[in-house]
Design a protein around this motif. Sequence first.
Motif, PDB file in Angstrom:
ATOM      1  N   VAL A   1       0.818  -1.218   0.000  1.00 45.45           N
ATOM      2  CA  VAL A   1       0.000   0.000   0.000  1.00 45.45           C
ATOM      3  C   VAL A   1       0.851   1.266   0.000  1.00 45.45           C
ATOM      4  N   LEU A   2       2.154   1.120  -0.193  1.00 44.15           N
ATOM      5  CA  LEU A   2       3.033   2.290  -0.110  1.00 44.15           C
ATOM      6  C   LEU A   2       2.681   3.343  -1.145  1.00 44.15           C
ATOM      7  N   ALA A   3       2.235   2.928  -2.322  1.00 45.35           N
ATOM      8  CA  ALA A   3       1.910   3.877  -3.381  1.00 45.35           C
ATOM      9  C   ALA A   3       0.754   4.797  -3.006  1.00 45.35           C
ATOM     10  N   ALA A   4      -0.048   4.395  -2.024  1.00 50.72           N
ATOM     11  CA  ALA A   4      -1.157   5.238  -1.570  1.00 50.72           C
ATOM     12  C   ALA A   4      -0.670   6.428  -0.761  1.00 50.72           C
ATOM     13  N   PHE A   5       0.594   6.415  -0.388  1.00 48.14           N
ATOM     14  CA  PHE A   5       1.180   7.490   0.418  1.00 48.14           C
ATOM     15  C   PHE A   5       2.449   7.972  -0.288  1.00 48.14           C
ATOM     16  N   PRO A   6       2.301   8.853  -1.279  1.00 50.35           N
ATOM     17  CA  PRO A   6       3.433   9.195  -2.153  1.00 50.35           C
ATOM     18  C   PRO A   6       4.629   9.802  -1.430  1.00 50.35           C
ATOM     19  N   ASN A   7       4.391  10.578  -0.388  1.00 50.64           N
ATOM     20  CA  ASN A   7       5.520  11.166   0.335  1.00 50.64           C
ATOM     21  C   ASN A   7       6.284  10.110   1.121  1.00 50.64           C
ATOM     22  N   ILE A   8       5.558   9.161   1.697  1.00 52.42           N
ATOM     23  CA  ILE A   8       6.235   8.064   2.401  1.00 52.42           C
ATOM     24  C   ILE A   8       6.993   7.196   1.409  1.00 52.42           C
ATOM     25  N   GLN A   9       6.417   6.971   0.252  1.00 49.68           N
ATOM     26  CA  GLN A   9       7.094   6.169  -0.763  1.00 49.68           C
ATOM     27  C   GLN A   9       8.402   6.839  -1.189  1.00 49.68           C
ATOM     28  N   ARG A  10       8.345   8.121  -1.439  1.00 46.64           N
ATOM     29  CA  ARG A  10       9.560   8.864  -1.816  1.00 46.64           C
ATOM     30  C   ARG A  10      10.584   8.815  -0.697  1.00 46.64           C
ATOM     31  N   TYR A  11      10.122   8.967   0.524  1.00 46.50           N
ATOM     32  CA  TYR A  11      10.980   8.908   1.717  1.00 46.50           C
ATOM     33  C   TYR A  11      11.632   7.526   1.839  1.00 46.50           C
ATOM     34  N   ALA A  12      10.840   6.479   1.667  1.00 41.47           N
ATOM     35  CA  ALA A  12      11.378   5.124   1.746  1.00 41.47           C
ATOM     36  C   ALA A  12      12.461   4.898   0.699  1.00 41.47           C
ATOM     37  N   GLU A  13      12.237   5.391  -0.488  1.00 38.69           N
ATOM     38  CA  GLU A  13      13.235   5.256  -1.555  1.00 38.69           C
ATOM     39  C   GLU A  13      14.511   6.017  -1.206  1.00 38.69           C
ATOM     40  N   GLN A  14      14.372   7.157  -0.557  1.00 33.58           N
ATOM     41  CA  GLN A  14      15.544   7.924  -0.136  1.00 33.58           C
ATOM     42  C   GLN A  14      16.342   7.164   0.915  1.00 33.58           C
ATOM     43  N   LEU A  15      15.668   6.594   1.879  1.00 34.78           N
ATOM     44  CA  LEU A  15      16.363   5.837   2.919  1.00 34.78           C
ATOM     45  C   LEU A  15      17.143   4.669   2.322  1.00 34.78           C
ATOM     46  N   GLN A  16      16.583   4.067   1.296  1.00 31.15           N
ATOM     47  CA  GLN A  16      17.226   2.914   0.664  1.00 31.15           C
ATOM     48  C   GLN A  16      18.491   3.271  -0.104  1.00 31.15           C
ATOM     49  N   THR A  17      18.744   4.556  -0.321  1.00 34.30           N
ATOM     50  CA  THR A  17      19.968   4.949  -1.014  1.00 34.30           C
ATOM     51  C   THR A  17      21.197   4.886  -0.106  1.00 34.30           C
ATOM     52  N   HIS A  18      20.997   4.800   1.195  1.00 33.26           N
ATOM     53  CA  HIS A  18      22.125   4.779   2.128  1.00 33.26           C
ATOM     54  C   HIS A  18      22.796   3.416   2.106  1.00 33.26           C
ATOM     55  N   GLN A  19      24.115   3.435   2.047  1.00 31.68           N
ATOM     56  CA  GLN A  19      24.860   2.178   1.995  1.00 31.68           C
ATOM     57  C   GLN A  19      24.597   1.322   3.225  1.00 31.68           C
ATOM     58  N   GLY A  20      24.488   1.969   4.390  1.00 35.88           N
ATOM     59  CA  GLY A  20      24.214   1.222   5.604  1.00 35.88           C
ATOM     60  C   GLY A  20      22.882   0.499   5.559  1.00 35.88           C
ATOM     61  N   TYR A  21      21.895   1.122   4.949  1.00 33.03           N
ATOM     62  CA  TYR A  21      20.581   0.490   4.776  1.00 33.03           C
ATOM     63  C   TYR A  21      20.717  -0.739   3.876  1.00 33.03           C
ATOM     64  N   GLN A  22      21.458  -0.586   2.802  1.00 37.78           N
ATOM     65  CA  GLN A  22      21.629  -1.690   1.861  1.00 37.78           C
ATOM     66  C   GLN A  22      22.383  -2.851   2.515  1.00 37.78           C
ATOM     67  N   THR A  23      23.365  -2.523   3.356  1.00 35.15           N
ATOM     68  CA  THR A  23      24.086  -3.563   4.078  1.00 35.15           C
ATOM     69  C   THR A  23      23.166  -4.283   5.048  1.00 35.15           C
ATOM     70  N   ALA A  24      22.336  -3.514   5.758  1.00 33.96           N
ATOM     71  CA  ALA A  24      21.385  -4.123   6.689  1.00 33.96           C
ATOM     72  C   ALA A  24      20.412  -5.036   5.962  1.00 33.96           C
ATOM     73  N   GLN A  25      19.976  -4.610   4.784  1.00 32.37           N
ATOM     74  CA  GLN A  25      19.071  -5.438   3.994  1.00 32.37           C
ATOM     75  C   GLN A  25      19.746  -6.735   3.570  1.00 32.37           C
ATOM     76  N   ALA A  26      21.010  -6.637   3.163  1.00 32.42           N
ATOM     77  CA  ALA A  26      21.743  -7.834   2.763  1.00 32.42           C
ATOM     78  C   ALA A  26      21.931  -8.786   3.938  1.00 32.42           C
ATOM     79  N   LEU A  27      22.210  -8.235   5.113  1.00 33.48           N
ATOM     80  CA  LEU A  27      22.391  -9.081   6.298  1.00 33.48           C
ATOM     81  C   LEU A  27      21.066  -9.698   6.728  1.00 33.48           C
ATOM     82  N   GLU A  28      19.987  -8.949   6.589  1.00 32.16           N
ATOM     83  CA  GLU A  28      18.663  -9.504   6.894  1.00 32.16           C
ATOM     84  C   GLU A  28      18.388 -10.725   6.008  1.00 32.16           C
TER      85      GLU A  28
END
Length: 207
Positions: free
Chosen positions: A174-201
């Motif tokens: 349902v993220l697309a129903a909240f465009p600002n949150i969707q944009r925010y989530a995409e921004q957070l995913q640009t951080h290398q630390g986030y990507q590392t955490a995702q890989a470890l998860e």
Amino acid sequence: MIILHHLNQSRSKRIIWLLEELGVEYKIQPYCRDKVTFLAPPELKSAHPLGKSPVLEDNGLIITESGAITEYLIETYGNGKFMPERGTQAYIDYIQWLHFAESSAILPLLLKMFVTKDGAKMNFLGDYADMETQKVMQYFDQRLADKTYLIEERLTGADFMMSFIAEILGNYGVLAAFPNIQRYAEQLQTHQGYQTAQALELQYNGE
């Protein structure tokens, strides 16, 4: 050394992200949910009697609750990063978002999850969960209008905490129903630390 007791598909992934951004040395002690019940394994109770994650060990301290862990790590190892100056309006906003993540924001999402897992027709709870989710997430979405991050246009502990909320919305589709949150989530995913955490998860997901 810092030890993070990490349960797959839980709140502790955001703590991995924070540890990565802080650049501190740490070790992950992984645990995997039961594939049928989705419950944490009993072994997690060796870290804390409630058997919940995240649990952080540091210099003899045992810290639970992701908000408390986030505050502790930033204040202990952040060297001024990831939090506004105390006594400012930005700091008040920061503290509010830290607590919002595990109070107003998470409750309706948990209710939706429980209703879905139960599968039975309900007279009240299902509609209430949907209504509260819309109300709370619309508020979150509106507060992100014209913003890159929640506080001071920079990454703070508020974003580490609220990232979990954005991820749940994405998991629900349902993220697309909240465009600002969707944009925010995409921004957070640009951080290398986030990507590392995702890989470890994914690494510790038990699949």
